[in-house]
Design a protein around this motif. Structure first.
Motif, mmCIF file in Angstrom:
data_model
loop_
_atom_site.group_PDB
_atom_site.id
_atom_site.type_symbol
_atom_site.label_atom_id
_atom_site.label_comp_id
_atom_site.label_asym_id
_atom_site.label_seq_id
_atom_site.Cartn_x
_atom_site.Cartn_y
_atom_site.Cartn_z
ATOM 1 N N SER A 166 -11.520 42.683 41.627
ATOM 2 C CA SER A 166 -11.123 44.063 41.850
ATOM 3 C C SER A 166 -9.599 44.188 41.733
ATOM 4 O O SER A 166 -8.882 43.207 41.640
ATOM 5 C CB SER A 166 -11.631 44.570 43.199
ATOM 6 O OG SER A 166 -11.139 43.763 44.218
ATOM 7 N N VAL A 167 -9.174 45.413 41.770
ATOM 8 C CA VAL A 167 -7.808 45.723 41.395
ATOM 9 C C VAL A 167 -7.013 46.153 42.618
ATOM 10 O O VAL A 167 -7.493 46.906 43.456
ATOM 11 C CB VAL A 167 -7.810 46.862 40.347
ATOM 12 C CG1 VAL A 167 -6.400 47.306 40.034
ATOM 13 C CG2 VAL A 167 -8.513 46.410 39.097
ATOM 14 N N THR A 168 -5.800 45.646 42.715
ATOM 15 C CA THR A 168 -4.866 46.173 43.706
ATOM 16 C C THR A 168 -3.535 46.409 43.009
ATOM 17 O O THR A 168 -3.294 45.885 41.918
ATOM 18 C CB THR A 168 -4.628 45.190 44.860
ATOM 19 O OG1 THR A 168 -4.246 43.935 44.306
ATOM 20 C CG2 THR A 168 -5.851 45.008 45.706
ATOM 21 N N THR A 169 -2.699 47.153 43.639
ATOM 22 C CA THR A 169 -1.359 47.306 43.088
ATOM 23 C C THR A 169 -0.470 46.243 43.698
ATOM 24 O O THR A 169 -0.772 45.677 44.756
ATOM 25 C CB THR A 169 -0.776 48.693 43.421
ATOM 26 O OG1 THR A 169 -0.611 48.777 44.836
ATOM 27 C CG2 THR A 169 -1.696 49.789 42.971
ATOM 28 N N GLU B 54 0.751 47.058 47.135
ATOM 29 C CA GLU B 54 -0.214 46.881 48.222
ATOM 30 C C GLU B 54 -0.163 45.470 48.797
ATOM 31 O O GLU B 54 -0.488 45.258 49.961
ATOM 32 C CB GLU B 54 -1.628 47.146 47.701
ATOM 33 C CG GLU B 54 -2.044 48.588 47.798
ATOM 34 C CD GLU B 54 -3.456 48.791 47.304
ATOM 35 O OE1 GLU B 54 -4.168 49.616 47.864
ATOM 36 O OE2 GLU B 54 -3.857 48.099 46.340
ATOM 37 N N GLY C 214 -0.456 46.718 38.354
ATOM 38 C CA GLY C 214 -1.693 46.351 39.023
ATOM 39 C C GLY C 214 -1.973 44.878 38.849
ATOM 40 O O GLY C 214 -1.431 44.226 37.954
ATOM 41 N N LYS D 194 -5.359 42.112 38.978
ATOM 42 C CA LYS D 194 -6.786 41.913 39.157
ATOM 43 C C LYS D 194 -7.005 40.429 39.460
ATOM 44 O O LYS D 194 -6.520 39.564 38.728
ATOM 45 C CB LYS D 194 -7.526 42.307 37.882
ATOM 46 C CG LYS D 194 -9.028 42.262 38.027
ATOM 47 C CD LYS D 194 -9.724 42.742 36.762
ATOM 48 C CE LYS D 194 -11.239 42.757 36.973
ATOM 49 N NZ LYS D 194 -11.939 43.179 35.751
#
Lengths: 148, 297
Positions: A92-95, A98, A143, A145
């Motif tokens: 999944s993806v985060t920035t 974050e 981003g 991943k």
């Protein structure tokens, strides 16, 4: 001797970036009681030594700011990846933001990491094939991943 | 399996449109949060400005500041609504992704299960079952044959051996047990009770004397005056334990007390000789002791 002192000091105070700007009264380079301070050249020289030892990294070509790696980059990469796995973020993806200031990292060792360090650690993970940095449209944040 | 995994690896490592959408949403979320912080700061500033203006008696400007504050508050509400929306979409995406992955996993699991099942066909299982049954049959047959041969030749010998063993065991048992004493008095009282035997001997002596003394006295006792006493006494004798010191009331007070114990039963049971009575009493005592210390000898 100096490099050891810097690493210990930064680890203790959780500092990551040192500036060589002589106008900055960093307690590492200034001894107020005898009113002596290191000039910029001396600071650059010392930090260069740190960089040569692999425990530092210049953040700009002008050698004004230096990242202090009192924990090896691989260690930070492991910490980030470990957190991502623990949070169930594989695939999944985060920035990038974050990872150092999001709600999810509050209270963990990742909180408050400088962006440069996070990016460098993520690049390390990318080299291992565990993560991938990417950018959507130009207005978007960077981003990342994670992969299992 | 490795092939399957490798096939999935390539698309998995790529950045998909979904990833980009998620990144966009997260960027929006961060920007909205930042905007929220900024607007909150603005509201605080407008309030401060309004207060200052009120203090400075500039009411119209204070009113303007408060209106601006209201405007910012509306903005804030909007931002909150947006944020909630973004969060919802993000959550939905996450749930959908999870669902897809779960479906993939279940599908792969089913495929693997089918592959495993294919490896073992039904015919094979049936054949295997038949083989097992045949093998069982053969085994049973062999066992029967073996049992037959055994019964024919060795059964008699085994029975003989069993009988011999049993005999030997019985003999050993008999040897182990002490011989049954003809007169339990002397034998049953073990050597450890020498004292007891001495006492018996002591008692036996006067008893013999008395035997002689009573012999002439007996006939009248049996027939005449002593008879009622004799009738009355059996109950007393039955109740009195041997050796208890119940005094005799048979008109033999001339005897010493220790003799009274012993010859007391002798009077009512006229058929028994006093010496015999004595022995029976001693035997009882000896047996009681033998029970207390069984097989001490």
């Amino acid at each position: 001797m100096w490099t050891e002192l810097i690493l210990k000091y930064c680890k203790h105070h959780k500092e990551f970036v040192l500036s060589t700007d002589a106008a900055e009264d960093h307690p590492l380079f200034v001894r107020k009681s005898i009113d002596r301070r290191l000039n910029q050249e001396a600071r650059v020289h010392i930090l260069n030594e740190l960089v040569l030892q692999g425990a530092g990294r210049w953040l700009d070509a002008g050698q004004r700011r230096c990242l202090v790696l009192w924990r090896p980059l691989a260690g930070w990469a492991d910490a980030i990846y470990g957190w991502a796995r623990g949070a169930g973020l594989e695939d999944s993806v985060t920035t990038v933001d974050e990872l150092s200031s999001g709600d999810e990292v509050a209270g963990t060792e990742l909180e408050g990491l400088p962006r440069e360090l996070v990016i460098a650690a993520l690049q390390e993970l990318e080299a291992r094939g565990k993560a991938r940095l990417f950018k959507g449209s130009s207005a978007d944040d960077e981003g990342v991943k994670f992969f299992a | 399996m490795g092939n399957l995994f490798a096939k999935h690896k390539v698309p998995r490592r790529a950045i998909t449109d979904t990833d980009k959408a998620v990144l966009q949403l997260k960027t929006q979320r961060r920007q909205l949060t930042a905007q929220k912080t900024r607007v909150e700061g603005l509201i605080a500033r407008e309030i401060a400005v309004a207060k200052e203006l009120i203090v400075a008696k500039k009411h119209e400007r204070a009113l303007l500041a408060l209106r601006k504050k209201r405007l910012r508050e509306g903005q804030l509400e909007l931002i909150d609504a947006y944020l909630l929306n973004v969060e919802q979409v993000l959550a939905n995406i996450e749930a959908a992704q999870r669902q897809n992955r779960l479906y993939d996993a279940l599908k792969q699991g089913t495929v693997a299960l089918q592959a495993l099942q294919k490896e073992v066909s039904l015919e094979d299982v049936e054949a295997l079952r038949e083989d097992t049954a045949a093998a069982g049959e053969a085994e049973r047959h062999v066992r029967e044959l073996l049992a037959e041969s055994l019964s024919a030749e060795d059964d008699a010998a085994a029975l003989q051996e069993l009988a011999a063993l049993e005999d030997a065991e019985e003999a050993a048992e008999a040897a182990r047990l002490p011989a049954v004493p003809a007169r339990p008095t002397e034998e049953a009282a073990p050597a450890a009770h020498a004292l007891e035997r001495e006492a018996i001997a002591e008692l036996a002596e006067p008893a013999q004397k008395r035997e002689a003394a009573i012999a002439p006295a007996k006939p009248p006792t049996q027939r005449g005056a002593a008879a009622p006493a004799a009738r009355a006494s059996p109950a007393g004798v039955g109740a009195a334990a041997p050796g208890s010191s119940t005094p005799s009331r048979q008109g033999e007070e001339t005897k010493e007390d220790e003799e009274d114990d012993l010859d007391m039963p002798s009077v009512p049971t006229t058929r028994l000789e006093p010496s015999e009575q004595l022995r029976a009493a001693a035997a009882k005592r000896g047996r009681a002791l033998a029970v207390e210390e069984p097989l001490a000898a």
